[in-house]
Design a protein around this motif. Structure first.
Motif, mmCIF file in Angstrom:
data_model
loop_
_atom_site.group_PDB
_atom_site.id
_atom_site.type_symbol
_atom_site.label_atom_id
_atom_site.label_comp_id
_atom_site.label_asym_id
_atom_site.label_seq_id
_atom_site.Cartn_x
_atom_site.Cartn_y
_atom_site.Cartn_z
ATOM 1 N N PHE A 18 -3.089 -2.690 9.345
ATOM 2 C CA PHE A 18 -3.467 -3.877 9.211
ATOM 3 C C PHE A 18 -4.441 -3.345 8.037
ATOM 4 C CE2 PHE A 18 -8.176 -5.053 9.372
ATOM 5 C CZ PHE A 18 -8.014 -6.516 10.117
ATOM 6 N N VAL A 19 -4.450 -2.068 7.764
ATOM 7 C CA VAL A 19 -4.976 -2.008 5.970
ATOM 8 C C VAL A 19 -4.035 -2.158 5.264
ATOM 9 C CG1 VAL A 19 -6.923 -0.416 7.273
ATOM 10 C CG2 VAL A 19 -5.065 0.626 6.082
ATOM 11 N N SER A 20 -2.313 -2.407 5.522
ATOM 12 C CA SER A 20 -1.767 -1.583 4.657
ATOM 13 C C SER A 20 -1.754 -3.705 4.420
ATOM 14 C CB SER A 20 -0.273 -1.760 5.194
ATOM 15 O OG SER A 20 -0.554 0.180 5.112
ATOM 16 N N GLU A 21 -1.485 -4.806 5.525
ATOM 17 C CA GLU A 21 -1.752 -5.517 4.908
ATOM 18 C C GLU A 21 -2.963 -6.822 4.840
ATOM 19 O OE1 GLU A 21 -0.708 -8.053 8.562
ATOM 20 O OE2 GLU A 21 1.166 -6.784 9.165
ATOM 21 N N ALA A 22 -4.168 -5.582 4.468
ATOM 22 C CA ALA A 22 -5.461 -6.167 4.145
ATOM 23 C C ALA A 22 -5.339 -5.878 2.777
ATOM 24 C CB ALA A 22 -6.621 -6.145 4.709
ATOM 25 N N PHE A 23 -5.055 -4.981 1.925
ATOM 26 C CA PHE A 23 -5.113 -4.181 0.721
ATOM 27 C C PHE A 23 -3.881 -4.209 -0.348
ATOM 28 C CE2 PHE A 23 -8.567 -2.124 3.005
ATOM 29 C CZ PHE A 23 -9.776 -1.859 1.914
ATOM 30 N N GLY A 24 -4.807 -4.476 -0.931
ATOM 31 C CA GLY A 24 -2.857 -4.175 -2.321
ATOM 32 C C GLY A 24 -2.123 -3.582 -2.521
ATOM 33 N N PRO A 25 -0.679 -3.519 -2.864
ATOM 34 C CA PRO A 25 0.340 -2.620 -3.140
ATOM 35 C C PRO A 25 0.232 -1.756 -4.156
ATOM 36 C CG PRO A 25 0.417 -4.755 -4.542
ATOM 37 C CD PRO A 25 -0.020 -4.751 -3.597
ATOM 38 N N ASN A 26 -1.216 -1.651 -5.046
ATOM 39 C CA ASN A 26 -1.023 -0.319 -5.672
ATOM 40 C C ASN A 26 -2.476 0.470 -5.385
ATOM 41 O OD1 ASN A 26 0.534 -1.722 -7.729
ATOM 42 N ND2 ASN A 26 -1.381 -2.729 -8.188
ATOM 43 N N THR A 27 -3.403 0.041 -3.445
ATOM 44 C CA THR A 27 -3.894 0.749 -3.137
ATOM 45 C C THR A 27 -3.224 1.756 -2.980
ATOM 46 O OG1 THR A 27 -5.295 -0.940 -2.632
ATOM 47 C CG2 THR A 27 -5.763 1.219 -1.143
ATOM 48 N N HIS A 28 -3.960 3.014 -2.116
ATOM 49 C CA HIS A 28 -3.078 3.895 -1.920
ATOM 50 C C HIS A 28 -4.136 4.536 -0.987
ATOM 51 C CE1 HIS A 28 -0.784 5.772 -4.676
ATOM 52 N NE2 HIS A 28 -1.979 5.015 -6.241
ATOM 53 N N LEU A 29 -3.590 4.790 -0.039
ATOM 54 C CA LEU A 29 -3.928 5.701 1.748
ATOM 55 C C LEU A 29 -3.798 7.247 1.583
ATOM 56 C CD1 LEU A 29 -5.730 5.936 4.479
ATOM 57 C CD2 LEU A 29 -3.478 4.796 5.397
ATOM 58 N N TRP A 30 -4.748 7.953 1.835
ATOM 59 C CA TRP A 30 -5.011 9.706 1.763
ATOM 60 C C TRP A 30 -5.390 9.898 3.437
ATOM 61 C CZ3 TRP A 30 -2.483 11.145 -2.748
ATOM 62 C CH2 TRP A 30 -2.474 10.609 -3.877
ATOM 63 N N ILE A 31 -4.686 10.102 3.921
ATOM 64 C CA ILE A 31 -4.492 10.329 5.329
ATOM 65 C C ILE A 31 -3.899 11.388 6.323
ATOM 66 C CG2 ILE A 31 -2.866 9.166 6.492
ATOM 67 C CD1 ILE A 31 -4.674 8.361 8.593
ATOM 68 N N ALA A 32 -5.138 12.268 6.566
ATOM 69 C CA ALA A 32 -4.414 13.826 7.367
ATOM 70 C C ALA A 32 -3.072 13.687 8.191
ATOM 71 C CB ALA A 32 -5.810 14.526 7.691
ATOM 72 N N MET A 66 0.389 -1.041 -0.006
ATOM 73 C CA MET A 66 -0.190 0.269 -0.204
ATOM 74 C C MET A 66 0.623 0.879 0.144
ATOM 75 S SD MET A 66 -2.706 1.392 3.072
ATOM 76 C CE MET A 66 -4.409 0.308 2.475
ATOM 77 N N GLN A 67 -0.043 1.692 -0.747
ATOM 78 C CA GLN A 67 1.325 3.975 -0.727
ATOM 79 C C GLN A 67 0.120 4.581 0.248
ATOM 80 O OE1 GLN A 67 2.356 4.762 -4.862
ATOM 81 N NE2 GLN A 67 1.013 2.609 -5.621
ATOM 82 N N ILE A 68 1.475 4.610 1.399
ATOM 83 C CA ILE A 68 0.532 5.857 2.262
ATOM 84 C C ILE A 68 0.966 7.381 2.110
ATOM 85 C CG2 ILE A 68 0.458 6.020 4.962
ATOM 86 C CD1 ILE A 68 1.291 3.254 5.154
ATOM 87 N N HIS A 69 0.097 8.097 1.951
ATOM 88 C CA HIS A 69 0.425 9.268 1.606
ATOM 89 C C HIS A 69 -0.109 9.981 2.997
ATOM 90 C CE1 HIS A 69 0.588 8.894 -3.056
ATOM 91 N NE2 HIS A 69 -0.120 7.512 -2.082
ATOM 92 N N ASN A 70 0.940 10.190 3.512
ATOM 93 C CA ASN A 70 0.534 11.072 5.288
ATOM 94 C C ASN A 70 0.639 13.030 5.065
ATOM 95 O OD1 ASN A 70 0.451 11.931 8.037
ATOM 96 N ND2 ASN A 70 1.432 10.704 8.362
ATOM 97 N N LEU A 71 -0.571 13.350 5.159
ATOM 98 C CA LEU A 71 -0.140 15.148 4.771
ATOM 99 C C LEU A 71 0.126 15.491 6.186
ATOM 100 C CD1 LEU A 71 -1.918 14.372 2.070
ATOM 101 C CD2 LEU A 71 -3.560 15.784 2.708
#
Length: 219
Positions: free
Chosen positions: A175-189, A1-6
């Protein structure tokens, strides 16, 4: 998963995050909802940079203007009820998006410190080959996000998945990083360090649904 922590880079987003956390300011439920909405707008703007764009020519009264417009069909899904202000913020930027809504809540059995996620209501369009934006303001354990995604699977296979949250705990992010695929993006503040014994984010902000819409009776 690609994590974008703003929160890694200071911006006006910090103001809105600080206000939704502040126990004095958050007593104003209208301001709380509006701040969540504005955070959703910022997250939506950042998310939009990752979409695919194509050249487009617009005719004006005086000539032509060339620009790039995103091409994906977007479906915006929010978890009721806390997700409504966040949904509105995202919808302000993806105004042509189709919409899905799902109810997911914590069901405590005998032990108040343990729970399961119950999904009861779901309204969703066809998801095949579309961009799914799944929004939940509080990413605590991550179980609600995963349960929601599982419930959406009968509606089709989306081309890409973007998770959007306001505040998360590191445990939920993992948890979500493990559950979703590597191409999923997480956008979080913002990402906080831990959960308490009841699964609430620390320092967090409290119950986002109650702060936005008033306290609910427990069943």
């Amino acid at each position: 998963m690609q994590i974008h922590n703003l929160s890694k880079e200071p911006s006006v987003l910090n103001t809105f995050i600080s206000e939704i956390r502040d126990e004095t300011i958050q007593k104003d439920s209208m301001r709380f909802r509006r701040n969540i909405e504005r955070i959703g707008e910022i997250l939506g703007y950042e998310l939009s940079k990752s979409l695919n764009y194509k050249n487009h020519t617009i005719k004006t009264p005086l000539g032509e203007s060339k620009t790039k417009l995103y091409q994906q069909d977007v479906v915006l899904c929010s978890i009721l009820r806390a997700g409504v202000p966040l949904h509105n913020g995202l919808l302000n930027y993806f105004d042509a998006a189709e919409n899905a809504f799902i109810s997911a809540y914590r069901h405590h059995k005998d032990n108040p410190e343990s729970f399961e996620i119950i999904v009861e209501y779901l309204a969703c369009p066809n998801l095949n080959d579309k961009t799914l934006i799944l929004a939940d303001p509080m990413l605590a354990t991550g179980q609600s996000m995963v349960a929601t995604f599982e419930a959406l699977k009968p509606f089709g296979v989306s081309k890409s998945v973007h998770l959007v949250s306001v505040i998360g705990a590191q445990k939920g992010v993992d948890f979500v990083s493990e559950a979703f695929g590597p191409n999923t993006h997480l956008w979080i503040a913002a990402i906080d360090e831990k959960l308490n014994d009841k699964g609430y984010i620390i320092p967090g902000l409290g119950d986002a649904g109650d702060l936005a819409f008033g306290e609910k009776l427990q069943q």
